[in-house]
Design a protein around this motif. Structure first.
Motif, PDB file in Angstrom:
ATOM      1  N   VAL A   1       0.996  -1.252  -0.057  1.00 15.26           N
ATOM      2  CA  VAL A   1      -0.185   0.051   0.174  1.00 15.26           C
ATOM      3  C   VAL A   1       0.892   1.354  -0.051  1.00 15.26           C
ATOM      4  CG1 VAL A   1      -1.521   1.579   1.358  1.00 15.26           C
ATOM      5  CG2 VAL A   1      -1.934  -0.901   0.915  1.00 15.26           C
ATOM      6  N   PHE A   2       1.981   1.124   0.673  1.00 16.97           N
ATOM      7  CA  PHE A   2       2.792   2.532   0.799  1.00 16.97           C
ATOM      8  C   PHE A   2       3.691   2.524  -0.050  1.00 16.97           C
ATOM      9  CE2 PHE A   2       0.778   2.180   4.952  1.00 16.97           C
ATOM     10  CZ  PHE A   2       0.510   3.429   5.174  1.00 16.97           C
ATOM     11  N   SER A   3       3.753   1.649  -0.909  1.00 17.69           N
ATOM     12  CA  SER A   3       5.136   1.590  -1.769  1.00 17.69           C
ATOM     13  C   SER A   3       4.523   2.393  -3.309  1.00 17.69           C
ATOM     14  CB  SER A   3       5.436   0.171  -2.373  1.00 17.69           C
ATOM     15  OG  SER A   3       6.070   0.196  -3.430  1.00 17.69           O
ATOM     16  N   THR A   4       5.272   3.257  -3.725  1.00 22.38           N
ATOM     17  CA  THR A   4       5.246   3.715  -5.028  1.00 22.38           C
ATOM     18  C   THR A   4       5.959   3.338  -6.021  1.00 22.38           C
ATOM     19  OG1 THR A   4       6.901   5.724  -4.250  1.00 22.38           O
ATOM     20  CG2 THR A   4       4.773   6.054  -4.004  1.00 22.38           C
TER      21      THR A   4
ATOM     22  N   GLU B   1      10.364   8.408   1.230  1.00 22.64           N
ATOM     23  CA  GLU B   1       9.392   9.155   1.362  1.00 22.64           C
ATOM     24  C   GLU B   1       8.164   7.998   1.642  1.00 22.64           C
ATOM     25  OE1 GLU B   1      10.012  11.122  -2.264  1.00 22.64           O
ATOM     26  OE2 GLU B   1      10.095  13.034  -1.383  1.00 22.64           O
ATOM     27  N   ASP B   2       8.262   7.151   1.023  1.00 22.34           N
ATOM     28  CA  ASP B   2       7.286   5.998   1.303  1.00 22.34           C
ATOM     29  C   ASP B   2       7.223   5.813   2.654  1.00 22.34           C
ATOM     30  OD1 ASP B   2       6.546   6.300  -1.320  1.00 22.34           O
ATOM     31  OD2 ASP B   2       7.765   4.306  -1.876  1.00 22.34           O
TER      32      ASP B   2
ATOM     33  N   LEU C   1       8.381   7.106   5.257  1.00 23.33           N
ATOM     34  CA  LEU C   1       7.838   8.443   5.947  1.00 23.33           C
ATOM     35  C   LEU C   1       6.321   8.453   6.042  1.00 23.33           C
ATOM     36  CD1 LEU C   1       9.770  11.661   5.459  1.00 23.33           C
ATOM     37  CD2 LEU C   1       9.551  10.443   7.656  1.00 23.33           C
ATOM     38  N   ASP C   2       5.647   8.082   4.935  1.00 24.49           N
ATOM     39  CA  ASP C   2       4.280   7.846   4.799  1.00 24.49           C
ATOM     40  C   ASP C   2       3.606   6.962   5.717  1.00 24.49           C
ATOM     41  OD1 ASP C   2       3.335   9.901   3.211  1.00 24.49           O
ATOM     42  OD2 ASP C   2       3.806   8.842   1.240  1.00 24.49           O
TER      43      ASP C   2
ATOM     44  N   SER D   1       3.831   7.868   9.325  1.00 26.76           N
ATOM     45  CA  SER D   1       3.191   9.018   9.690  1.00 26.76           C
ATOM     46  C   SER D   1       1.879   8.607   9.883  1.00 26.76           C
ATOM     47  CB  SER D   1       3.490  10.251   8.932  1.00 26.76           C
ATOM     48  OG  SER D   1       2.982   9.908   7.698  1.00 26.76           O
TER      49      SER D   1
ATOM     50  N   TYR E   1      -5.715   4.451   4.927  1.00 29.52           N
ATOM     51  CA  TYR E   1      -4.775   3.451   4.883  1.00 29.52           C
ATOM     52  C   TYR E   1      -5.269   2.087   5.346  1.00 29.52           C
ATOM     53  CZ  TYR E   1      -1.644   6.910   3.283  1.00 29.52           C
ATOM     54  OH  TYR E   1      -0.816   7.604   2.569  1.00 29.52           O
TER      55      TYR E   1
END
Lengths: 967, 173
Positions: free
Chosen positions: B63-66, B77-78, B80-81, B84, B98
């Motif tokens: 889910v958080f991977s770009t 950045e992912d 960090l997402d 957070s 999420y």
């Protein structure tokens, strides 16, 4: 192309910024560049002067080169034009939203409207120019393929950098105006753009208030976006881009809102505000870094789940409160007395009496707090009743009294404030109609990091699912409910028996100890002297275990079971505490009777002293007797303080010893005897112990209650408690990690924090009651403590008022404190409370109604959105087809604008539906399809879009979209 | 979905925490064998103690991977997402958003019966003795849908999910 349609949600705004036909304009600017050099000096004057009437322009055509110089100069501003444009759209869209306007902005209205006008003019002008130049540029573009590569960079990450680079190189990227709204402004701005020579003739009156409002709105919007950005479920990259853009925008236009002299001030204000924010952020960082034991607690959290961690967080909170209490008593009472008061041995109350001298340095002093400890700053009796001490003229008695009151007041404040905050956070959770969904969606404790705990959690979730299913089936049958009810009643009966039994035991022990006390404690051993404390500690240790066993009968949900357990132990402890207090009261009465006798003896002793030695000369100095030899009263205050200190110490000791034996020794035995035992010790009977959250929390709460009760008579209590809490933090952390096993029924305890707080509040109230009673109704001892010689302890206030304040003040005070005023004031308070309570009730009801309304509306919206989604799906299909066609036949330059626009609209709608960024290159693909070169280029750089967004159209998304719009 | 990943930042990431996060991230990067890259592969992220025992760990990474490759690898950045979203101070909206995407196993924007089945299976663990029987599973899923599928289309969508979850006492805010 309907631009307003594209801006379906806020998330689209940023997308639009850099996609589109960068190429043409960058080229165009290159061309324009040469002309622009001369125009720079004009800029400064123009900034102020560019005020034009929108409609009153006559001159139609200007020389194109003049325009192009203008263009070069305004490059820096164009970027913001773009932002402005987009935000203005938002502003229009959200016009209905309540706007916050303050007087400051009102003042700046005129100035900003001018600014706004300028912006608009510039924008429209550039648009016009671009439009005109476009054809030339298109021809040139084919030759400048190289430039395309620079500018057509599709990477979202790089778009920022590219902009900056472009700015430096004076090759600013421009987006082609592509919306209908803009093309409208084309025609309208034809007049505007041409009228450069009329710049100076700005007519303020013609500026519409709407425009200035729009600008303000835009700034507000951005500001709001900046503050709420953290709360948006967007990826970090997008957040960063939006944040930077918004900040730039706000910086630019906020400064412009001030006027004249005020402008400087405003800029200064903004600067200071920024510094202040930075400072606050640093402070926040510092605070986060300063939270003690964070790592320890997190580690425990990961092993044992959040319920165990909640105990440690509570412990840490308690530690903080005790730190403040300690600071108060230590800084304002103990230290001044130790530094400035009369030294030890100077008066009878500060000296160990002759009788006790022999045993004053015994080892037992350490836990008994007799001997020298008793005659020190640690206890009430040591303090002198001298009004002011030392060179500071420190009002010792007053300070003592006020610190006592302040301690309690502070505790009340903190507890109630925390409760209110927790209550705010709780909110919802009113209906329980989502039993299964909650079990599914929220049952995992994301804090668990330990495989073993995770296994337990898996098991407990499975059980809870099974139980829920079975319960669901049973609730239809309504079969077993009688058995459960019977068991629950039985359990409560058993618990009541336990409570009564323990109450009677304590009563019995206290009566016995009174008998001992009357006969003189010297004849009895250690057990008889400490019987009450020991019995209380033992009861506190074993009864909770008994309750735990009983509570298995009831078969409650663990959280409810925990609350029952807590309630029961609470009742037990409370009973114990109050029996103890009653016993203490009896002891106080005894001591006071003794005091009366001592008082009488005192006069006889004095008379004897004087008669025996100085028979004739009564004016001579009194004979100096060593203070240790002077007879003295029993000083019940010190006795009370001492009792509490002893109680705390014995309580602490029992806790630690239980910990060592019950947890550590048990764990060691189980671990090492397991190899040579006839059954499996680890999983069989003794096994390892679990961490008992409820018992520990209650222990902590009652311990705190005793501190509050005893702190007035023993200023050392907060210090002792601080020590105790500090040690328990480390000891319990260690014990938990080393010898406890995760609970079999791991559950989350997020909801129970206010439950703890409520108990703490009750205990605080119950513990201040007896303290206040003793302070108000019992006269202080005649020969010890800061209030000796007074009729009541609070007389110290009266005394201060009379002597330290001017006469009129005490007069006013006495008027103010007459019953008529006080009663009416009380009445007013009661009325206020009643009023507030009734209004809060009304609010609650209104809130509930609103909730219901919202719910029904939600459902309605959903139905509507379903339809809209179907429609959108169809359109999207069409758009896709059109897009394919478009890209297939993409050889001509001016190809079917319409189809590409549809395509783009489709894409954007999709983006809006997804509620997230769509990659520029997606739409660029279709647009750049016009020049074959650049389209080939974009295909070499695949979009870095997220996997899930590429999953095509989602049926559920219109709802999401609507949701984000509603926000 | 509650609270923070343990040991990791607590507040909505402040500067100090970002620094700490970066330390953790570069540690992970160091462990990466092979050529240096700005991404950390899913296998390495999953070695974090906070994710080790989480049944949704793979979903979380995805889910958080770009990443373009859909391999669940995370850039800083992912990462960090991720942190957070899991931090204490993340809003209900972030968390529920999420959470929904983590539970949405097939990435189709709704939780249908198959998603729910997978979800329940991950919650009950992989061993046979903790698994629910097919009958129980059917019963459970029908119960869930009965409760939270407000528009009765057989799936749970994001707003329904948020509606349900925001009323839960367990949903840590």
């Amino acid at each position: 192309m309907p631009r307003h349609k594209l801006i379906a949600s806020e998330s689209d705004v940023s997308i639009e910024v850099d996609e589109g036909k960068d190429n043409e304009f960058s080229l165009y600017y290159v061309e324009v560049e040469e002309n622009s050099k001369g125009g720079k000096e004009k800029q400064a004057t123009r900034d102020g002067k560019r005020r034009r009437e929108r409609n009153g322009e006559v001159s139609r055509r200007r020389a194109s080169e003049k325009r192009s110089t203008e263009m070069g100069n305004k490059r820096a501003e164009k970027k913001h034009d773009k932002h402005h444009k987009t935000t203005r759209k938002e502003g229009e869209k959200d016009r209905k939203r309540p706007r916050r306007r303050n007087a400051d902005e009102e003042e700046a209205e005129e100035e900003s409207s001018k600014e706004k006008k300028n912006i608009k003019n510039e924008r429209t002008k550039t648009v016009k120019l671009e439009d005109e130049k476009e054809k030339d540029v298109k021809k040139k573009r084919k030759k400048h393929v190289k430039n395309d590569e620079d500018d057509a960079n599709p990477g979202k990450t790089k778009q920022k950098d590219c902009q900056e680079v472009a700015l430096k190189e004076k090759k600013k990227k421009r987006r082609k105006p592509e919306t209908t709204s803009e093309s409208e402004s084309h025609s309208e701005s034809n007049s505007d753009a041409e009228s450069k020579d009329n710049q100076a003739v700005g007519v303020l009156g013609s500026l519409t208030p709407e425009e200035l409002e729009q600008l303000k709105e835009a700034v507000d919007e951005r500001k709001k976006l900046i503050t709420t950005l953290k709360g948006k479920p967007w990826p970090m990259k997008k957040k960063l881009v939006i944040l930077r853009e918004s900040q730039e925008f706000v910086e630019k236009y906020e400064g412009a809102l001030g006027k004249g002299k005020g402008r400087k001030l405003y800029a200064y204000k903004v600067l200071m505000m920024k510094k202040w924010m930075k400072f606050q952020r640093d402070l926040e960082n510092f605070k986060t870094a300063c939270i003690p034991w964070e790592m320890k607690i997190k580690e425990i959290e990961s092993h044992f789940g959040s319920s165990v961690a909640s105990y440690f967080i509570f412990l840490r909170w308690m530690y903080g409160i005790n730190m403040i209490l300690f600071g108060l008593t230590f800084g304002l009472v103990m230290v001044p007395e130790a530094l400035m008061g009369k030294p030890y041995g100077s008066m009878p109350r500060k000296t160990v009496p002759r009788v006790e001298e022999a045993s004053a340095m015994n080892f037992a002093v350490l836990w008994d707090f007799g001997g020298y400890a008793k005659y020190s700053v640690l206890f009430y009796g040591y303090y002198n009743n001298q009004r002011a001490i030392g060179w500071l003229k420190f009002r010792m008695p007053l300070s003592y009294f006020l610190v006592g009151v302040g301690t309690v007041a502070y505790s009340y404040m903190v507890v109630i404030r925390t409760m209110a905050r927790n209550a705010n956070e709780e909110g919802g959770g009113d209906d329980t109609s989502f039993n299964f969904s909650w079990k599914t969606f929220t049952s995992w404790d994301y804090l668990i990091g330990n495989p073993e705990t995770a296994d337990n959690k898996f098991a407990s979730i499975t059980t809870s699912f099974k139980e829920a299913i079975v319960e669901e089936q049973e609730s239809r049958k309504d079969d077993n409910i009688h058995l459960t009810r019977f068991l629950r009643v039985l359990a409560n009966f058993l618990v009541l028996c336990c409570l009564a039994g323990s109450g009677y035991l304590i009563y019995f022990v206290v009566r016995r100890s009174q008998k001992f006390a009357l006969e003189g404690l010297e004849n009895y051993g250690w057990w008889e002297r400490n019987e009450v404390n020991m019995v209380m500690s033992l009861l506190g240790m074993f009864c909770p275990m008994l309750f735990d066993v009983i509570s298995t009968l009831e078969n409650y949900h663990p959280r409810i079971a925990l609350q029952w357990q807590l309630g029961r132990i609470f009742a037990l402890f409370l009973g114990n505490l109050y029996t103890f207090i009653i016993a203490l009261m009896d002891a106080i009465q005894l001591k006071r009777a003794e005091e009366e006798i001592v008082k009488k003896n005192m006069t006889i002793w004095q008379a004897n002293l004087y008669n025996g030695t100085v028979p004739d000369n009564s004016t001579a100095l009194p004979i100096t007797v060593h203070p240790a030899d002077v007879p003295r009263g029993p000083c019940w205050e010190t006795m009370v303080g001492q009792e509490f200190v002893r109680l705390i110490i014995s309580d602490t000791m029992t806790t630690y010893i239980t910990l060592l034996i019950g947890d550590f020794l048990r764990a060691v035995l189980v671990r090492f005897l397991n190899n040579c035992w006839c059954w499996d010790l680890e999983y069989g009977f003794p096994s390892y112990s679990e961490f008992d959250v409820s018992g520990n929390v209650l222990g902590l709460i009652f311990n705190q209650g005793m501190i509050w009760m005893g702190a007035f008579y023993a200023p050392c209590l907060p210090a002792l408690n601080l020590l105790r809490l500090h040690v328990s933090m480390y000891l319990q952390c260690w014990a938990v990690m080393c010898c406890n096993v995760p609970q079999e029924r791991v559950f989350k305890a997020s909801g129970s924090s206010n439950f703890y707080m409520a108990m703490l509040l009750v205990i605080l109230f119950l513990s201040t009651l007896p303290a206040i009673y003793t302070i108000v109704s019992i006269p202080p001892s005649f020969d010890c403590g800061p209030f000796s010689g007074k009729n009541r302890m609070f007389d110290v206030i009266q005394e201060t008022l009379e002597t330290d304040f001017p006469a009129w003040f005490s007069k006013v005070f006495s008027y103010a404190s007459n019953p008529g005023l006080v009663l009416s004031f009380l009445l007013l308070l009661v009325l206020a409370i009643y009023y507030l309570q009734s209004t809060s009730k009304t609010y609650k009801r209104v809130n509930m109604e609103l909730k219901k309304k919202l719910q029904t509306q939600n459902e309605e919206n959903k139905r509507k959105n379903k339809l809209a989604a179907l429609k959108a799906a169809n359109e999207l299909e069409q758009a896709k087809k059109a897009g394919e066609q478009c890209s297939n036949s993409a050889s001509d330059l001016g190809v079917n604008e319409e189809s590409s626009s549809i395509d783009e609209a489709g894409h954007h709608r999709q983006a809006g539906q997804n509620g997230r960024l769509i990659h520029p290159s997606q739409s660029q693909d279709t647009q750049n399809s016009e020049p074959p070169v650049s389209s080939a280029h974009t295909t070499t750089r695949p979009p870095a879009s997220r996997g899930h967004t590429a999953s095509g159209h989602l049926p559920g998304h219109p709802q999401k979209n609507a949701h984000s719009n509603r926000r | 979905m509650g609270g923070t990943s343990s040991k990791l930042p607590k507040d909505l990431l402040s500067e100090y925490q970002v620094r700490r996060t970066h330390n953790i991230f570069s540690e992970l990067q160091d462990r990466e064998n092979g050529p240096y890259s700005s991404r950390v592969s899913m296998e390495k992220v999953l070695t974090l103690p906070e994710l080790k025992s989480n049944p949704f760990r793979k979903r979380i990474c995805h889910v958080f991977s770009t990443s373009d490759m859909k391999d669940g690898s995370l850039s800083f950045e992912d990462f960090l997402d991720l942190l957070s979203a899991f931090s204490d101070s993340a809003t209900l909206e972030i968390k529920s958003h999420y959470a929904f995407r983590i539970f949405d196993f097939d990435d189709d924007g709704t939780l249908d019966a198959r998603d729910l089945e997978k979800l329940v299976n991950s919650l009950t663990g992989e061993t046979d003795d903790t698994r629910l029987t097919a009958e129980e599973m059917r019963q459970l899923i029908s119960n869930i849908l009965e409760e939270s599928d407000i528009d009765k289309d057989g799936t749970v969508n994001l707003s329904e999910f948020q509606h349900v979850i925001s009323r839960s006492p367990d949903f840590v805010r």
